[in-house]
Write a protein that holds these residues in place. Structure first.
Motif, PDB file in Angstrom:
ATOM      1  N   ARG A  61       0.719  -1.138   0.169  1.00 44.89           N
ATOM      2  CA  ARG A  61      -0.267  -0.075  -0.162  1.00 44.89           C
ATOM      3  C   ARG A  61       1.033   1.484   0.023  1.00 44.89           C
ATOM      4  O   ARG A  61       1.614   1.121   1.230  1.00 44.89           O
ATOM      5  CB  ARG A  61      -0.844   0.388   0.919  1.00 44.89           C
ATOM      6  CG  ARG A  61      -2.044   1.911   0.870  1.00 44.89           C
ATOM      7  CD  ARG A  61      -2.652   0.619   2.121  1.00 44.89           C
ATOM      8  NE  ARG A  61      -4.306   1.315   2.559  1.00 44.89           N
ATOM      9  CZ  ARG A  61      -4.622   1.701   3.095  1.00 44.89           C
ATOM     10  NH1 ARG A  61      -4.512   0.988   4.269  1.00 44.89           N
ATOM     11  NH2 ARG A  61      -5.734   2.655   3.348  1.00 44.89           N
TER      12      ARG A  61
ATOM     13  N   THR B 239      -1.161   7.549   1.393  1.00 43.43           N
ATOM     14  CA  THR B 239      -2.163   8.215   1.566  1.00 43.43           C
ATOM     15  C   THR B 239      -2.105   9.517   0.344  1.00 43.43           C
ATOM     16  O   THR B 239      -0.426  10.197   0.541  1.00 43.43           O
ATOM     17  CB  THR B 239      -3.799   8.839   1.946  1.00 43.43           C
ATOM     18  OG1 THR B 239      -2.976   9.870   2.889  1.00 43.43           O
ATOM     19  CG2 THR B 239      -3.854   7.653   2.815  1.00 43.43           C
TER      20      THR B 239
ATOM     21  N   ARG C  24      -3.037  12.582   0.829  1.00 45.90           N
ATOM     22  CA  ARG C  24      -2.613  14.330   1.444  1.00 45.90           C
ATOM     23  C   ARG C  24      -1.321  13.550   2.314  1.00 45.90           C
ATOM     24  O   ARG C  24      -0.700  14.603   2.512  1.00 45.90           O
ATOM     25  CB  ARG C  24      -4.040  13.972   2.708  1.00 45.90           C
ATOM     26  CG  ARG C  24      -4.761  14.709   1.598  1.00 45.90           C
ATOM     27  CD  ARG C  24      -6.166  15.115   2.976  1.00 45.90           C
ATOM     28  NE  ARG C  24      -7.417  15.665   2.482  1.00 45.90           N
ATOM     29  CZ  ARG C  24      -7.247  17.005   0.632  1.00 45.90           C
ATOM     30  NH1 ARG C  24      -6.282  16.972   1.615  1.00 45.90           N
ATOM     31  NH2 ARG C  24      -8.608  16.770   0.876  1.00 45.90           N
TER      32      ARG C  24
ATOM     33  N   TYR D 192      -0.598   9.482  -9.164  1.00 46.65           N
ATOM     34  CA  TYR D 192      -0.956   8.249  -8.854  1.00 46.65           C
ATOM     35  C   TYR D 192      -2.078   7.478 -10.082  1.00 46.65           C
ATOM     36  O   TYR D 192      -2.023   6.896 -10.745  1.00 46.65           O
ATOM     37  CB  TYR D 192      -2.231   7.817  -7.660  1.00 46.65           C
ATOM     38  CG  TYR D 192      -0.879   8.315  -6.030  1.00 46.65           C
ATOM     39  CD1 TYR D 192       0.126   8.126  -6.293  1.00 46.65           C
ATOM     40  CD2 TYR D 192      -1.573   7.657  -4.789  1.00 46.65           C
ATOM     41  CE1 TYR D 192       1.398   7.929  -5.154  1.00 46.65           C
ATOM     42  CE2 TYR D 192      -0.933   7.821  -3.573  1.00 46.65           C
ATOM     43  CZ  TYR D 192       0.522   7.565  -4.475  1.00 46.65           C
ATOM     44  OH  TYR D 192       0.893   7.337  -2.437  1.00 46.65           O
TER      45      TYR D 192
ATOM     46  N   THR E  91      -5.868   1.448  -7.622  1.00 40.22           N
ATOM     47  CA  THR E  91      -6.882   2.398  -6.413  1.00 40.22           C
ATOM     48  C   THR E  91      -8.377   2.775  -6.272  1.00 40.22           C
ATOM     49  O   THR E  91      -9.424   2.305  -7.533  1.00 40.22           O
ATOM     50  CB  THR E  91      -6.255   4.098  -7.225  1.00 40.22           C
ATOM     51  OG1 THR E  91      -4.952   4.959  -6.671  1.00 40.22           O
ATOM     52  CG2 THR E  91      -7.051   4.732  -5.634  1.00 40.22           C
TER      53      THR E  91
ATOM     54  N   ARG F 156     -11.489   2.945  -3.627  1.00 38.92           N
ATOM     55  CA  ARG F 156     -11.590   3.556  -2.502  1.00 38.92           C
ATOM     56  C   ARG F 156     -12.130   3.109  -1.203  1.00 38.92           C
ATOM     57  O   ARG F 156     -11.986   1.668  -1.060  1.00 38.92           O
ATOM     58  CB  ARG F 156     -13.606   4.348  -2.259  1.00 38.92           C
ATOM     59  CG  ARG F 156     -13.528   5.102  -3.601  1.00 38.92           C
ATOM     60  CD  ARG F 156     -14.704   5.893  -3.567  1.00 38.92           C
ATOM     61  NE  ARG F 156     -14.737   6.962  -4.882  1.00 38.92           N
ATOM     62  CZ  ARG F 156     -15.729   8.200  -4.527  1.00 38.92           C
ATOM     63  NH1 ARG F 156     -16.199   8.444  -3.418  1.00 38.92           N
ATOM     64  NH2 ARG F 156     -15.655   8.940  -5.799  1.00 38.92           N
ATOM     65  N   LYS F 157     -11.667   3.321   0.285  1.00 41.33           N
ATOM     66  CA  LYS F 157     -11.524   2.759   1.093  1.00 41.33           C
ATOM     67  C   LYS F 157     -10.288   1.596   1.382  1.00 41.33           C
ATOM     68  O   LYS F 157     -10.409   1.091   2.651  1.00 41.33           O
ATOM     69  CB  LYS F 157     -13.110   1.535   1.319  1.00 41.33           C
ATOM     70  CG  LYS F 157     -13.883   2.819   1.946  1.00 41.33           C
ATOM     71  CD  LYS F 157     -15.525   2.309   2.018  1.00 41.33           C
ATOM     72  CE  LYS F 157     -16.438   3.451   2.307  1.00 41.33           C
ATOM     73  NZ  LYS F 157     -18.013   2.703   3.072  1.00 41.33           N
TER      74      LYS F 157
ATOM     75  N   GLY G  82      -7.414   2.886  -0.464  1.00 39.15           N
ATOM     76  CA  GLY G  82      -6.352   3.435  -0.931  1.00 39.15           C
ATOM     77  C   GLY G  82      -5.584   2.250  -2.422  1.00 39.15           C
ATOM     78  O   GLY G  82      -6.292   1.871  -2.787  1.00 39.15           O
ATOM     79  N   THR G  83      -3.857   3.032  -2.671  1.00 38.14           N
ATOM     80  CA  THR G  83      -3.450   3.221  -3.587  1.00 38.14           C
ATOM     81  C   THR G  83      -2.792   2.242  -3.522  1.00 38.14           C
ATOM     82  O   THR G  83      -1.523   1.787  -2.078  1.00 38.14           O
ATOM     83  CB  THR G  83      -3.079   3.802  -3.726  1.00 38.14           C
ATOM     84  OG1 THR G  83      -3.650   5.050  -4.024  1.00 38.14           O
ATOM     85  CG2 THR G  83      -2.111   3.613  -6.131  1.00 38.14           C
TER      86      THR G  83
END
Length: 132
Positions: free
Chosen positions: A37, A40, A42, A59, A70, A72-73, A75-76
């Motif tokens: 992972r 994030t 940010r 990303y 990527t 949702r919930k 991440g990447t």
């Protein structure tokens, strides 16, 4: 992410491209493993002192290249490089090229220019995939 990436604020290379190329190299070399992972948007932006939009663009570019996914919930996360390409051989060839270029007195900018020129001149060759 245990591996460090850096942004050179004095470089003419845009921040998103510096970040993209470093992360792509880490993934290609296996330093960032399949399923690992990434931070994030940010968090990484804060750590590097750059805008979150810059990391988000990076990303997106990596996802378009098939190197990350990527969701949702979730991440990447790093995705395995395509099995059809022996990335270790490509990485080894790139390292040989950089050593050769440096032996001939080229700085990093000149090495990047040489690679960019090679990408342009080989673009229409048979068997060469188009860039995204």
């Amino acid at each position: 992410m245990t591996t460090t990436v850096r942004i050179d604020v004095t470089s003419a290379v845009p921040h998103y491209e510096q970040l993209r190329s470093q992360l792509a190299a880490l993934i290609t070399a296996g330093a960032l493993a399949d399923g690992e992972r990434l931070p994030t948007v940010r968090a990484l932006a804060h750590d590097l002192g750059i805008a979150p939009g810059t990391v988000a663009r990076t990303y997106r570019d990596l996802e378009a290249g098939g190197l990350v996914l990527t969701r949702r919930k979730v991440g990447t996360v790093v995705t395995a490089p395509p099995a059809a390409l022996d990335r270790a051989a490509v990485t080894e060839a790139a390292e040989r090229f950089v050593r050769l270029a440096r032996d001939h007195g080229l700085d990093d900018a000149a090495v990047r220019d040489a690679v960019a020129a090679a990408l342009l001149t080989t673009r229409d060759e048979p068997g060469v995939p188009a860039s995204s």
